[in-house]
Design a protein around this motif. Structure first.
Motif, mmCIF file in Angstrom:
data_model
loop_
_atom_site.group_PDB
_atom_site.id
_atom_site.type_symbol
_atom_site.label_atom_id
_atom_site.label_comp_id
_atom_site.label_asym_id
_atom_site.label_seq_id
_atom_site.Cartn_x
_atom_site.Cartn_y
_atom_site.Cartn_z
ATOM 1 N N SER A 38 -7.577 -21.775 9.791
ATOM 2 C CA SER A 38 -8.377 -20.566 9.853
ATOM 3 C C SER A 38 -7.466 -19.353 9.945
ATOM 4 N N LEU A 39 -7.940 -18.232 9.422
ATOM 5 C CA LEU A 39 -7.200 -16.990 9.494
ATOM 6 C C LEU A 39 -8.206 -15.867 9.670
ATOM 7 N N PHE A 40 -8.095 -15.117 10.764
ATOM 8 C CA PHE A 40 -9.003 -14.005 11.008
ATOM 9 C C PHE A 40 -8.299 -12.976 11.868
ATOM 10 N N SER A 41 -8.872 -11.786 11.931
ATOM 11 C CA SER A 41 -8.327 -10.712 12.765
ATOM 12 C C SER A 41 -9.253 -10.491 13.941
ATOM 13 N N THR A 42 -8.660 -10.191 15.085
ATOM 14 C CA THR A 42 -9.444 -9.913 16.280
ATOM 15 C C THR A 42 -8.578 -9.117 17.241
ATOM 16 N N GLN A 43 -9.189 -8.549 18.249
ATOM 17 C CA GLN A 43 -8.441 -7.844 19.274
ATOM 18 C C GLN A 43 -8.276 -8.753 20.478
ATOM 19 N N ILE A 44 -7.209 -8.550 21.218
ATOM 20 C CA ILE A 44 -6.992 -9.288 22.462
ATOM 21 C C ILE A 44 -7.605 -8.453 23.579
ATOM 22 N N GLU A 45 -8.490 -9.057 24.346
ATOM 23 C CA GLU A 45 -9.193 -8.378 25.433
ATOM 24 C C GLU A 45 -8.664 -8.854 26.771
ATOM 25 N N GLU A 46 -8.576 -7.937 27.742
ATOM 26 C CA GLU A 46 -8.170 -8.305 29.097
ATOM 27 C C GLU A 46 -9.421 -8.458 29.950
ATOM 28 N N GLU A 47 -9.462 -9.547 30.729
ATOM 29 C CA GLU A 47 -10.600 -9.787 31.606
ATOM 30 C C GLU A 47 -10.115 -10.488 32.867
ATOM 31 N N ASP A 48 -10.202 -9.804 33.997
ATOM 32 C CA ASP A 48 -9.817 -10.373 35.290
ATOM 33 C C ASP A 48 -8.409 -10.958 35.285
ATOM 34 N N TYR A 50 -6.167 -12.866 29.368
ATOM 35 C CA TYR A 50 -6.368 -12.244 28.066
ATOM 36 C C TYR A 50 -7.158 -13.194 27.177
ATOM 37 N N LEU A 51 -8.128 -12.657 26.469
ATOM 38 C CA LEU A 51 -9.022 -13.462 25.643
ATOM 39 C C LEU A 51 -8.846 -13.129 24.172
ATOM 40 N N VAL A 52 -8.793 -14.170 23.365
ATOM 41 C CA VAL A 52 -8.818 -14.031 21.917
ATOM 42 C C VAL A 52 -10.148 -14.618 21.483
ATOM 43 N N GLU A 53 -11.031 -13.781 20.998
ATOM 44 C CA GLU A 53 -12.370 -14.220 20.631
ATOM 45 C C GLU A 53 -12.376 -14.762 19.199
ATOM 46 N N VAL A 54 -12.860 -15.990 19.044
ATOM 47 C CA VAL A 54 -12.950 -16.623 17.728
ATOM 48 C C VAL A 54 -14.335 -16.319 17.150
ATOM 49 N N PRO A 55 -14.390 -15.770 15.941
ATOM 50 C CA PRO A 55 -15.702 -15.485 15.336
ATOM 51 C C PRO A 55 -16.533 -16.765 15.185
ATOM 52 N N SER A 56 -17.822 -16.663 15.466
ATOM 53 C CA SER A 56 -18.696 -17.841 15.360
ATOM 54 C C SER A 56 -18.713 -18.394 13.938
ATOM 55 N N ALA A 92 -1.238 -18.820 16.328
ATOM 56 C CA ALA A 92 -0.137 -17.892 16.098
ATOM 57 C C ALA A 92 -0.705 -16.482 16.165
ATOM 58 N N ILE A 93 -0.013 -15.601 16.832
ATOM 59 C CA ILE A 93 -0.448 -14.212 16.944
ATOM 60 C C ILE A 93 0.530 -13.362 16.138
ATOM 61 N N LEU A 94 0.019 -12.645 15.172
ATOM 62 C CA LEU A 94 0.841 -11.768 14.342
ATOM 63 C C LEU A 94 0.449 -10.329 14.620
ATOM 64 N N GLU A 95 1.434 -9.463 14.729
ATOM 65 C CA GLU A 95 1.154 -8.060 14.987
ATOM 66 C C GLU A 95 0.464 -7.440 13.777
ATOM 67 N N SER A 96 -0.565 -6.668 14.048
ATOM 68 C CA SER A 96 -1.277 -5.972 12.989
ATOM 69 C C SER A 96 -0.405 -4.845 12.458
ATOM 70 N N GLN A 97 -0.469 -4.603 11.160
ATOM 71 C CA GLN A 97 0.323 -3.522 10.584
ATOM 72 C C GLN A 97 -0.200 -2.164 11.013
ATOM 73 N N VAL A 98 -1.513 -2.045 11.230
ATOM 74 C CA VAL A 98 -2.109 -0.781 11.629
ATOM 75 C C VAL A 98 -3.065 -1.059 12.767
ATOM 76 N N SER A 99 -2.828 -0.439 13.908
ATOM 77 C CA SER A 99 -3.750 -0.617 15.024
ATOM 78 C C SER A 99 -4.827 0.443 14.965
#
Length: 144
Positions: free
Chosen positions: A10-20, A23-29, A46-53
């Motif tokens: 699988s390959l998708f883009s998402t943001q890393i969220e902080e919670e308590d 850090y959470l990486v949310e997988v699209p349903s 694998a976490i790859l840095e986005s070219q544009v935040s």
């Protein structure tokens, strides 16, 4: 350039969220719905840095910090070419009844007349950014 292994599920883009403090990486349903991933399974990630935040893209260019992104890098092109012949494995059937195979980087190839589990040889007839359409040139001998 990052080399992407053929075992990529699988390959998708998402943001890393902080919670308590974690850090959470949310997988699209859709990744589970389309059977790219299964719940309660373990995967390597694998976490790859986005070219544009999102934050930096909203700043005027003159106010942006020096960028580490690679200039003039075009988005990756589809991993198949028109006229290419290759063996695929049909994973599921789409809404229109066509077989769906995934190749490198999770790229989708639609194959009319194929069923899940078939392993036909196909010729790529049309390539688009997110999907290709192919025809069977040699059926899976197990399907006969």
């Amino acid at each position: 350039m990052v080399e992407i292994p053929s075992s990529l599920c699988s390959l998708f883009s998402t943001q890393i969220e902080e919670e308590d403090g974690t850090y959470l990486v949310e997988v699209p349903s859709s990744e589970v719905d389309n059977e790219a991933l299964s719940a309660n399974e373990t995967y390597r990630v694998a976490i790859l840095e986005s070219q544009v935040s999102t934050a930096s893209s909203m700043q005027p260019e003159s106010q942006q910090p020096p960028s580490r992104e690679i200039k003039n890098q075009s988005p990756s092109k589809p991993p198949v070419d028109e006229g290419e012949v290759r063996d695929v494995t049909i994973e599921t059937v789409g809404d229109q009844g066509d077989g769906i195979a995934k190749v490198e980087r999770g790229y989708v190839v639609i194959v009319p007349g194929a069923q899940p589990g078939d392993e036909p040889t196909v010729e790529i007839e049309q390539v688009q950014e997110n999907v290709a359409f192919a025809r069977i040139v040699d059926s899976d001998p197990r399907a006969l």
